[in-house]
Design an enzyme around this catalytic site. Structure first.
Site, mmCIF file in Angstrom:
data_model
loop_
_atom_site.group_PDB
_atom_site.id
_atom_site.type_symbol
_atom_site.label_atom_id
_atom_site.label_comp_id
_atom_site.label_asym_id
_atom_site.label_seq_id
_atom_site.Cartn_x
_atom_site.Cartn_y
_atom_site.Cartn_z
ATOM 1 N N THR A 14 0.824 -1.307 0.064
ATOM 2 C CA THR A 14 -0.088 -0.103 0.103
ATOM 3 C C THR A 14 0.664 1.275 -0.046
ATOM 4 O O THR A 14 0.463 2.201 -0.564
ATOM 5 C CB THR A 14 -0.819 -0.212 1.239
ATOM 6 N N MET A 91 11.047 -5.867 5.266
ATOM 7 C CA MET A 91 11.075 -6.402 6.655
ATOM 8 C C MET A 91 12.454 -7.116 6.857
ATOM 9 O O MET A 91 12.487 -8.063 7.670
ATOM 10 C CB MET A 91 9.763 -7.135 6.919
ATOM 11 N N LEU A 94 19.050 -4.139 5.862
ATOM 12 C CA LEU A 94 19.372 -3.657 4.781
ATOM 13 C C LEU A 94 20.807 -3.039 5.225
ATOM 14 O O LEU A 94 20.993 -2.394 6.180
ATOM 15 C CB LEU A 94 18.644 -2.649 4.089
ATOM 16 N N ASN A 106 13.219 5.622 4.707
ATOM 17 C CA ASN A 106 12.348 4.298 5.260
ATOM 18 C C ASN A 106 10.889 5.251 5.960
ATOM 19 O O ASN A 106 11.157 6.164 6.431
ATOM 20 C CB ASN A 106 12.828 3.533 6.372
ATOM 21 N N HIS A 108 8.304 4.393 9.071
ATOM 22 C CA HIS A 108 8.140 3.477 10.340
ATOM 23 C C HIS A 108 6.783 3.975 10.971
ATOM 24 O O HIS A 108 6.684 5.237 11.202
ATOM 25 C CB HIS A 108 9.290 3.624 11.149
#
Ligand code: GAR
Length: 208
Positions: A14, A91, A94, A106, A108
């Site tokens: 999404t 998930m 990296l 990212n 969160h």
């Protein structure tokens, strides 16, 4: 010129869909060059195909450790000439090559440094927030460094936790906030307006 993105994901996508929506609406000057998933059943791959974007799987389960997985992942990312890597529900750990320092974002689903770190992803985060009895949660966009959920914070906004919230209702409120913040942060990156000094990110005025 539009910022070229590699989007990395592990799930429903999404977050990726929201990036596509903002690009198509003309308020995000970006192109998605590739979508890379860490699992072959990630629905985000289908979303990439629907938008005609090249998609690949680098299955985490095929690799014994973080290093070998990241070697394969970065080899894939480097096939595309991208400016920015955007994690979108990715998930896995990296690693950050030197030339991608402050070029990986990212999002969160909590207010870092609360409710973050190893094992804190997706619904685990909202369950932990409710179990703790916190009165606010929120969304954080940050640059990725060598530790989980640790890099310099670009944007962060709170949402209330309601007394009758379930992990699902809280997730929906937090994700609505993510859908606002993430495209804005990517657009600021595209405009060259994110200046990083140590842990701190300054948002430069337009045209500075
Ligand atoms: C999003 O809420 C994102 O913030 C979270 O996973 C969800 C992904 O949704 N990411 C993390 O928890 C990373 N630590 P999606 O797969 O539908 O885009």
């Amino acid at each position: 010129m539009a910022v070229r993105l590699a989007v990395l994901l592990s799930g429903s996508g999404t977050t990726l869909e929201n990036i596509f929506t903002h690009i198509e609406q003309g308020n995000l000057d970006a192109t998605v060059s590739c979508v890379i998933a860490s699992r072959s059943d990630a629905y985000g791959l289908e979303r990439a195909r629907n938008h005609g974007v090249p998609e690949t799987v680098v299955p985490r389960k095929n690799f014994a450790d973080t290093e070998s997985f990241n070697e394969a992942l970065w080899a894939e990312i480097r096939k595309y000439d991208v400016d920015l890597v955007a994690l979108a529900g990715f998930m896995c750990m990296l690693t950050v090559p030197d030339d991608f320092a402050n070029r990986i974002l990212n999002v969160h689903p909590a207010l870092i440094p609360a409710f973050c770190g190893h094992g804190m992803y997706g619904h685990h985060v909202h369950e932990a927030v409710l179990a703790y009895g916190a009165k606010v949660s929120g969304a954080t966009v940050h640059f990725v460094d060598a530790e989980y959920d640790n890099g310099p914070i670009v944007m962060q906004e709170a949402v209330p936790v309601e007394e009758d919230d379930t992990p699902d209702t809280l997730a929906e409120r937090v994700q609505a906030k993510e859908r606002e913040l993430y495209p804005r942060a990517i657009q600021l990156f595209a405009e060259g307006r994110l200046q990083v000094a140590g842990r701190c990110v300054r948002i430069l005025p337009r045209g500075a």
